[in-house]
Design a protein around this motif. Structure first.
Motif, PDB file in Angstrom:
ATOM      1  N   PHE A  59      38.820  48.094  46.656  1.00 30.22           N
ATOM      2  CA  PHE A  59      39.716  47.617  45.596  1.00 30.22           C
ATOM      3  C   PHE A  59      39.081  46.490  44.770  1.00 30.22           C
ATOM      4  CE2 PHE A  59      42.579  49.171  49.054  1.00 30.22           C
ATOM      5  CZ  PHE A  59      43.027  50.308  48.384  1.00 30.22           C
ATOM      6  N   PRO A  60      38.032  46.824  43.979  1.00 32.35           N
ATOM      7  CA  PRO A  60      37.406  45.793  43.125  1.00 32.35           C
ATOM      8  C   PRO A  60      38.383  45.249  42.076  1.00 32.35           C
ATOM      9  CG  PRO A  60      36.610  48.003  42.552  1.00 32.35           C
ATOM     10  CD  PRO A  60      37.405  48.144  43.810  1.00 32.35           C
ATOM     11  N   GLN A  61      39.445  46.033  41.796  1.00 32.55           N
ATOM     12  CA  GLN A  61      40.458  45.600  40.807  1.00 32.55           C
ATOM     13  C   GLN A  61      41.172  44.330  41.254  1.00 32.55           C
ATOM     14  OE1 GLN A  61      40.364  48.524  42.455  1.00 32.55           O
ATOM     15  NE2 GLN A  61      40.640  50.281  41.084  1.00 32.55           N
ATOM     16  N   HIS A  62      41.092  44.008  42.557  1.00 35.62           N
ATOM     17  CA  HIS A  62      41.743  42.800  43.073  1.00 35.62           C
ATOM     18  C   HIS A  62      40.827  41.571  43.032  1.00 35.62           C
ATOM     19  CE1 HIS A  62      44.934  45.249  45.521  1.00 35.62           C
ATOM     20  NE2 HIS A  62      45.235  45.141  44.239  1.00 35.62           N
ATOM     21  N   ASN A  63      39.576  41.760  42.609  1.00 34.65           N
ATOM     22  CA  ASN A  63      38.698  40.601  42.404  1.00 34.65           C
ATOM     23  C   ASN A  63      39.147  39.840  41.166  1.00 34.65           C
ATOM     24  OD1 ASN A  63      37.186  41.437  44.554  1.00 34.65           O
ATOM     25  ND2 ASN A  63      35.406  42.086  43.369  1.00 34.65           N
ATOM     26  N   ARG A  64      38.812  38.575  41.097  1.00 33.28           N
ATOM     27  CA  ARG A  64      39.112  37.861  39.845  1.00 33.28           C
ATOM     28  C   ARG A  64      38.256  38.493  38.734  1.00 33.28           C
ATOM     29  NH1 ARG A  64      35.548  32.786  41.545  1.00 33.28           N
ATOM     30  NH2 ARG A  64      33.852  33.118  40.065  1.00 33.28           N
ATOM     31  N   PRO A  65      38.818  38.643  37.528  1.00 31.64           N
ATOM     32  CA  PRO A  65      38.113  39.408  36.483  1.00 31.64           C
ATOM     33  C   PRO A  65      36.829  38.752  35.975  1.00 31.64           C
ATOM     34  CG  PRO A  65      40.320  38.717  35.735  1.00 31.64           C
ATOM     35  CD  PRO A  65      40.162  38.235  37.142  1.00 31.64           C
ATOM     36  N   ASP A  66      36.728  37.412  36.032  1.00 32.23           N
ATOM     37  CA  ASP A  66      35.531  36.767  35.471  1.00 32.23           C
ATOM     38  C   ASP A  66      34.564  36.362  36.588  1.00 32.23           C
ATOM     39  OD1 ASP A  66      37.566  34.955  36.273  1.00 32.23           O
ATOM     40  OD2 ASP A  66      36.423  33.303  35.405  1.00 32.23           O
ATOM     41  N   GLY A  67      33.334  36.801  36.488  1.00 34.68           N
ATOM     42  CA  GLY A  67      32.311  36.429  37.469  1.00 34.68           C
ATOM     43  C   GLY A  67      32.420  37.267  38.732  1.00 34.68           C
ATOM     44  N   GLN A  68      31.276  37.641  39.295  1.00 38.52           N
ATOM     45  CA  GLN A  68      31.298  38.502  40.472  1.00 38.52           C
ATOM     46  C   GLN A  68      31.578  37.716  41.758  1.00 38.52           C
ATOM     47  OE1 GLN A  68      27.876  41.062  41.178  1.00 38.52           O
ATOM     48  NE2 GLN A  68      29.252  42.473  42.187  1.00 38.52           N
ATOM     49  N   ARG A  83      46.537  35.060  42.998  1.00 39.15           N
ATOM     50  CA  ARG A  83      46.077  33.780  42.442  1.00 39.15           C
ATOM     51  C   ARG A  83      46.184  33.772  40.928  1.00 39.15           C
ATOM     52  NH1 ARG A  83      40.607  32.872  45.322  1.00 39.15           N
ATOM     53  NH2 ARG A  83      39.978  33.560  43.262  1.00 39.15           N
ATOM     54  N   SER A  84      46.244  32.595  40.358  1.00 37.25           N
ATOM     55  CA  SER A  84      46.432  32.475  38.903  1.00 37.25           C
ATOM     56  C   SER A  84      45.245  33.036  38.117  1.00 37.25           C
ATOM     57  CB  SER A  84      46.670  31.014  38.513  1.00 37.25           C
ATOM     58  OG  SER A  84      45.581  30.220  38.965  1.00 37.25           O
ATOM     59  N   ASP A  85      44.056  33.133  38.768  1.00 39.18           N
ATOM     60  CA  ASP A  85      42.894  33.686  38.063  1.00 39.18           C
ATOM     61  C   ASP A  85      42.828  35.211  38.145  1.00 39.18           C
ATOM     62  OD1 ASP A  85      42.164  34.133  40.670  1.00 39.18           O
ATOM     63  OD2 ASP A  85      40.348  32.906  40.633  1.00 39.18           O
ATOM     64  N   GLY A  86      43.861  35.849  38.730  1.00 36.90           N
ATOM     65  CA  GLY A  86      43.915  37.318  38.766  1.00 36.90           C
ATOM     66  C   GLY A  86      43.510  37.938  40.087  1.00 36.90           C
ATOM     67  N   ALA A  87      42.943  37.150  41.027  1.00 40.38           N
ATOM     68  CA  ALA A  87      42.530  37.716  42.314  1.00 40.38           C
ATOM     69  C   ALA A  87      43.754  37.974  43.195  1.00 40.38           C
ATOM     70  CB  ALA A  87      41.569  36.770  43.021  1.00 40.38           C
TER      71      ALA A  87
END
Length: 476
Positions: A353-362, A47-51
């Motif tokens: 793989f938390p690195q695949h979460n979007r970087p902003d906001g949990q 996704r464009s937000d990094g997820a």
């Protein structure tokens, strides 16, 4: 060997082409893929937000010769900086759950837990393990996984743990799947050592020798349980396709469905929608049934055997929730068929793989897997089921199993039709018979991919390597 046509541009076809183009005997490789993308079931949404979300395999195991082989390839492709390892000490490796009798149960992961009774089991697992040493060896050529484990370790373990495991790995029914083909080390341990335990301790037969490169050595030193890539596992087929493109030996064709193949004086004529490709040899990485539909009628016995290899459809539903919503931390949970036939399991993607979460906001990413061998029975024909129905069923499972009352903020359905071949009883002899027919008739044809020698990413890549070695008679 001048020109080799590789049918199928999934990970199997790309890996096969990789080993081919590194061999000086090969002048030209033509890869024919029917869809608009390469990579097959290795498919990631970025996704464009990094997820990042996976719609197929998500974590690859580094263990054994086949695991080292894949890591060597990853290193050769220059992807080592992209690797996301998960060690055996990580909570996702230590905590794996079963959902039984309406409750989550953590699977034993320490010796101390084997010594006592841990629900959902009715006795300490060490008793099953100890008594396994006294079980006599089977004289059968093959056996279902359920029968094998019931006989050696007890029916309860087969009904709950092994049933769930086969649903997680093969999306299949352990009462029909072959132990010899699905879990060769188990079968070989009994045949060669008379016991699973002795087989694990003493080895259960020869294994391929693959020297570990520096990345594989690192995986051993750091004790990796699994790994992924920063931009998702689809980075692997993407890098392979790029490598092949730059090799100067390989022609990659998308939307090039094979309609028919016919023998020619020098090998084969491969008929496409808009032309014909000539090849000295074909390596098919197509699903067995797809290959059966394009072979000439002179291959009738082979066609019949290929058609006998069944596969199952899996609905993969990616869900994203706001905040941290998991009541337990771990890799995920599997569901035995006695609990819910349609629901195979839930993977807690954000934990390994938390690195695949979007970087902003949990946020919390989950994947719900449904159907498999029970798809038709539970959901009806794949073409008739709606995304809305599958999402509703997946979110209901998350609510029921994990107590999550909020709705997901994002969801995606991937209906993976006929994605996992099912190795039923006698699969090994069927595959031997196919290859015997090819040899006896001197067909310039090799079989590779998940329909024959293993369904994991590692198995499929190694199958491509083996096919090239057998064809060209040299190391790769």
């Amino acid at each position: 060997m001048r020109t080799i046509a590789v049918l199928g541009g999934g990970i199997g076809g790309l890996a096969t082409s990789y080993y081919l183009c590194r061999n000086p005997q090969v002048t030209k490789v033509i890869v024919l893929e029917s869809s608009s993308r390469f990579g097959g079931w290795l498919w990631s949404t970025r996704r464009s937000d990094g997820a990042v979300f996976e719609h197929g395999p998500r974590g690859i195991r580094p263990a054994g010769a086949v695991g080292r082989n894949t890591l060597n390839m990853v290193e050769e492709l220059g992807l080592e900086g992209e690797v996301l390892p998960v060690t055996y000490s990580h909570i996702a490796s230590k905590n794996r759950y079963l959902y039984v009798n309406g409750q989550l149960h953590k699977m034993p992961s320490r010796i101390s837990e084997l010594l006592r009774t841990v629900p959902p089991f009715s006795r300490p697992l060490l008793l099953s393990v100890a008594s396994e040493l006294l079980v006599t060896k089977s004289k059968e050529d093959d056996e279902s996984i359920h029968s094998f484990v019931s006989r050696r370790l007890g029916k309860e373990l087969a009904d709950i743990a092994v049933d769930s495991l086969c649903r997680g790995v093969f999306a299949g029914d352990c009462r029909k799947l072959s132990v010899r083909s699905c879990f060769p080390p188990f079968y070989n341990a009994e045949q060669r050592r008379g016991s699973l335990i002795l087989g694990m301790l003493l080895g259960s037969g020869p294994t391929p020798v693959i020297s570990p490169g520096s990345l594989a050595q690192r995986s051993i030193k750091e004790s990796w349980a699994q790994w992924s890539l920063r931009r998702g596992v689809e980075s692997l087929p993407e890098s392979l396709a790029e490598y092949l493109q730059q090799s100067g030996k390989v022609q990659l064709h998308r939307e090039a469905a094979v309609k028919q193949i016919h023998p020619s004086a020098s090998g084969w004529k491969v008929h496409l929608e808009d032309g014909v490709v000539s090849a000295d040899h074909i390596i098919s990485a197509l699903p067995a049934k797809a290959l059966s539909s394009v072979l000439p009628s002179s291959c009738q016995p082979l066609i019949q055997q290929l058609q006998d290899v069944s596969s199952v459809t899996v609905a993969v539903i990616n869900l994203e929730y706001e905040g941290s919503i998991l009541p337990v931390m771990g890799f995920g949970h599997l569901v035995p068929s006695s609990e819910d036939r349609g629901l195979l399991g839930v993977v807690y993607d954000s934990v390994p793989f938390p690195q695949h979460n979007r970087p902003d906001g949990q946020t919390t990413r989950l994947t719900v897997m449904m159907g498999g061998a029970w798809f038709q029975e539970v959901f009806g024909p794949p073409e008739a089921v709606t995304d809305e129905h599958l999402i509703a069923r997946a979110t209901e499972a998350v609510q029921c199993h994990l107590g999550v009352t909020t709705a997901p903020i994002w969801s995606r359905v991937a209906l993976q039709r006929d994605c996992i071949p099912q190795y039923y009883l006698g699969h090994f002899s069927k595959v031997e018979s196919m290859r015997h027919f090819i040899r006896e008739n001197n067909l310039p044809l090799s079989l590779t991919g998940s329909s024959y020698d293993g369904v994991s990413v590692n198995d499929v890549i190694f199958s491509g390597r083996t096919a090239v070695q057998e064809l060209l008679g040299t190391g790769v």
